[in-house]
Design an enzyme around this catalytic site. Sequence first.
Site, PDB file in Angstrom:
ATOM      1  N   HIS A   1       1.567   1.065  -3.436  1.00  0.00           N
ATOM      2  CA  HIS A   1       0.995   2.399  -4.761  1.00  0.00           C
ATOM      3  C   HIS A   1       1.126   4.511  -3.653  1.00  0.00           C
ATOM      4  O   HIS A   1       0.234   5.056  -4.662  1.00  0.00           O
ATOM      5  CB  HIS A   1      -0.798   1.944  -3.961  1.00  0.00           C
ATOM      6  CG  HIS A   1      -0.675   0.733  -3.878  1.00  0.00           C
ATOM      7  ND1 HIS A   1      -0.586   0.711  -5.634  1.00  0.00           N
ATOM      8  CD2 HIS A   1      -1.311   0.119  -4.326  1.00  0.00           C
ATOM      9  CE1 HIS A   1      -1.187  -0.252  -5.789  1.00  0.00           C
ATOM     10  NE2 HIS A   1      -1.420  -1.102  -5.377  1.00  0.00           N
TER      11      HIS A   1
ATOM     12  N   GLU B   1       0.649  -1.501  -0.226  1.00  0.00           N
ATOM     13  CA  GLU B   1       0.224   0.183  -0.073  1.00  0.00           C
ATOM     14  C   GLU B   1       1.160   1.506  -0.435  1.00  0.00           C
ATOM     15  O   GLU B   1       0.747   1.747  -0.747  1.00  0.00           O
ATOM     16  CB  GLU B   1      -0.268   0.094   0.848  1.00  0.00           C
ATOM     17  CG  GLU B   1      -1.507  -1.175   1.680  1.00  0.00           C
ATOM     18  CD  GLU B   1      -2.445  -1.405   0.103  1.00  0.00           C
ATOM     19  OE1 GLU B   1      -2.852  -0.209  -0.449  1.00  0.00           O
ATOM     20  OE2 GLU B   1      -2.896  -2.489  -0.223  1.00  0.00           O
TER      21      GLU B   1
END
Length: 839
Positions: free
Chosen positions: A296, A293
Amino acid sequence: MPTTVAPVSYDIRITPNAAAMTFSGTETIKVDVREATSTITLNAADLAIATATFDGASVPVTLDKESQELTVKLPKAAAKGLHDLRFTWTGKINQSPLGLFAIDYKNPDGSAARMLATQFEAPDARRFAPLWDEPSFKATFKVSAIAPAGQLAFSNMPATSVTKQADGTQLYSFAISPKMSSYLMFLGMGDMERHTVMAGKTEIGIISRRGVGAQGDYSLNAAKRLLSYYNDYFGVPYPLPKLDMIAGPGSSQTFGAMENWGAIFYFENELLFDPARATESNRQRIYTVVAHEMAHQWFGDLVTMAWWDDLWLNEGFASWMENKATTDLNPNWNAKATAVSTDRESALGADATAATHPIIRKIDSVDQIGGAFDGITYQKGQAVIGMLESTLGPDVFRAGIRRYMAKYKYGNTVTDQLWTELSAAAGKPVADIAHDFTLQPGVPLITLTGATCSGGMTKATLTQGRFGLDAVSKQPLTWRVPLRLGVLGQTDSDVIVRGAAPTAVTLKGCGTVVLNQGKGSYLRAKYDAAGHAAIVRDFTKLPLTDQLGTLGDDFALAMSGDQDLAGYLALLDRVSVEADPIEWAMVSGQIGGIAERFANTPLGDTLDRRNAKLLAPVMRRVGYQAVAGESPLVTNLRETLIRGLGATGDAEIMAMARKYVAALATDPNAIPPAIRAPILSTYALNATPAEWDALLKIALAEKNPVARNGYIRALGGARSDALAQRALDLIKTDQISAPQKAGLLRAVAGRHPDMAFDFAVANFALVDGFTEASARSNYVPGLGGGSNDPAMPAKITAFAAKNLPAGAQNGAARVVAGMAARRETTERLRPAVTAWAAR
């Protein structure tokens, strides 16, 4: 969406009524009219628009529920330039992760609690506010929200003010975000606490339900290291002032975490580490999810794909980067080798059936987007990126990524723009190889034949075909395949196998030739009889990644019919009890998978006994109890072995599981955390009716939401048909939440796919009510995917035709294609497996 009008900035204010499960909103959108127009089209879904104004004047609107488009009619054409578009509306708070949604849980004292959060990827920000809900329409967002007294509210940016209102509520106002896509916006609130740590100029926070914040310390420390790593790797420092990681005590059918910029949302089990209950594999999983994450925040958030065709630019890269960062920052986990045995095999398996598709594929509708989040996008994307890094070299590859980030930050891209920057860094074209692996489906099969040695040099021939498990996936394709090969112990060579023509290679040294050294390239490798015999002979001399990759290739070649199972079994005989834990974890999964293919048959029972005999000495080596200072890989292997032996019905492990679970009645932490998950799954799998009742009682009394979710899923894992039916009956009650019902039904499908699918069809209104919108194309069809009933494929197809939009039926088609491949490979394996079981 039309591009004649585009948003520049949003100012959104939300007032939730959590008790009534509704909310109201107001917003002002600064829009750029690029061409004079009398209509403005944007997105909205499940919203009741109360008022709309354009530059202060009231204007009529119409909402098309099917297209999810809101059309504003202007009294006259708006002139080019900036204008203000304002709306007020009401909406609903959902029970599952869709738009603004609620997570219900129990406090430690048993009282009810409700957290609110948002989930917008891919097309669901439009359920929160009217906006341009496509990734290419980037704009800034200023969010404010009314929260109940004493509750914490949080968003992408830090709060600039918190103002007490006359009624005791609080108005949270958040700073203006950078330009970003709508699906990355976030808002949450609840009875939460926030723990922070500074990493340079960035404040990293963990937001969790009250009382468990200390369980976020592990992720905070991981995030601090990762942020420094990523700032250096990407060459563009993280641009927001804070990075919150939010733990939601719930679950989803489709995701475990979401990369909202500056406010990453995780379900609690993916972020918080409870040392009293979590296993070592949980700890490593948390690290890799955080790494994914956080990656990202650059790949996806800072630079975003222009449209969902290129979703892999987000997910494939984040998957690759999670592994790269984890490998570099936790060398004792050997994440690179684990990726060969898991992620690589997952990608190659998904890509070898009629259900496959290119990494980059056309997305034409909202209904198709959910199906794009699959193993091809994630794992094959990861593998292809790894291949390109291996081919170009890590320094050159990173230079290309830095060029790409610097050039396109705060913007949108398509894949070819990445190839251009990598080519510029490498000084040679990249696109020709990359296009072969991203614009067409399938797996190359590279075969080595005729290796002969003379004068200290080995000559051999490489040929290319296509690896597939069924007739469709064997249809001819060719690639430009880069790979590394060499004689074991000698200097390796890099070659590109182009098309169907044979490629002659000359290698330094004499001895065993190893194809795809390091398993960096995306392919299956096959040897002629002499070459394979040499690999078997020298198997233990191979580096671990090559041992794992060769086990995977030989196992797959047996399933495809390209090689007899005897080739894999010969390698299996070379795996000693003392072999690396990652290797035994892979073998356990392979032989367990063979047994599952023949479950509930005499052959399946024989295979269970054979597998138990094979794994028992390794279990004795590892032991049932964790030892201080042992390798994390040994701890992981213990989990795998207990689960695998539990599946065979091992009496000793079953007795241990019953003893531990019985102790939970008086001590919720009675099971040692290192073996908690496999002990619970073993207990549930082999439960008697009385034991199942005992587990249900524990589940319903549990206050910890993560533990409660785990117990409920375990209830669906029983081997008994009667207990599976009781689990299905539980879904019809109000004793468990909607997300828990979805998890329980999917758990039942693991052992009883026919029962689960038939239940879903017979109770479709109930099941559809707790199926997340993004899961609709896959959830019910997937329940029947493990069935061996010849009638099931037609049932799945009929269900999809009746209940799913045409654009959402690809998920069912993939399930049916996967079932066909499984039946074909099972029958192909049956003679060899029967002979092996009789040995």
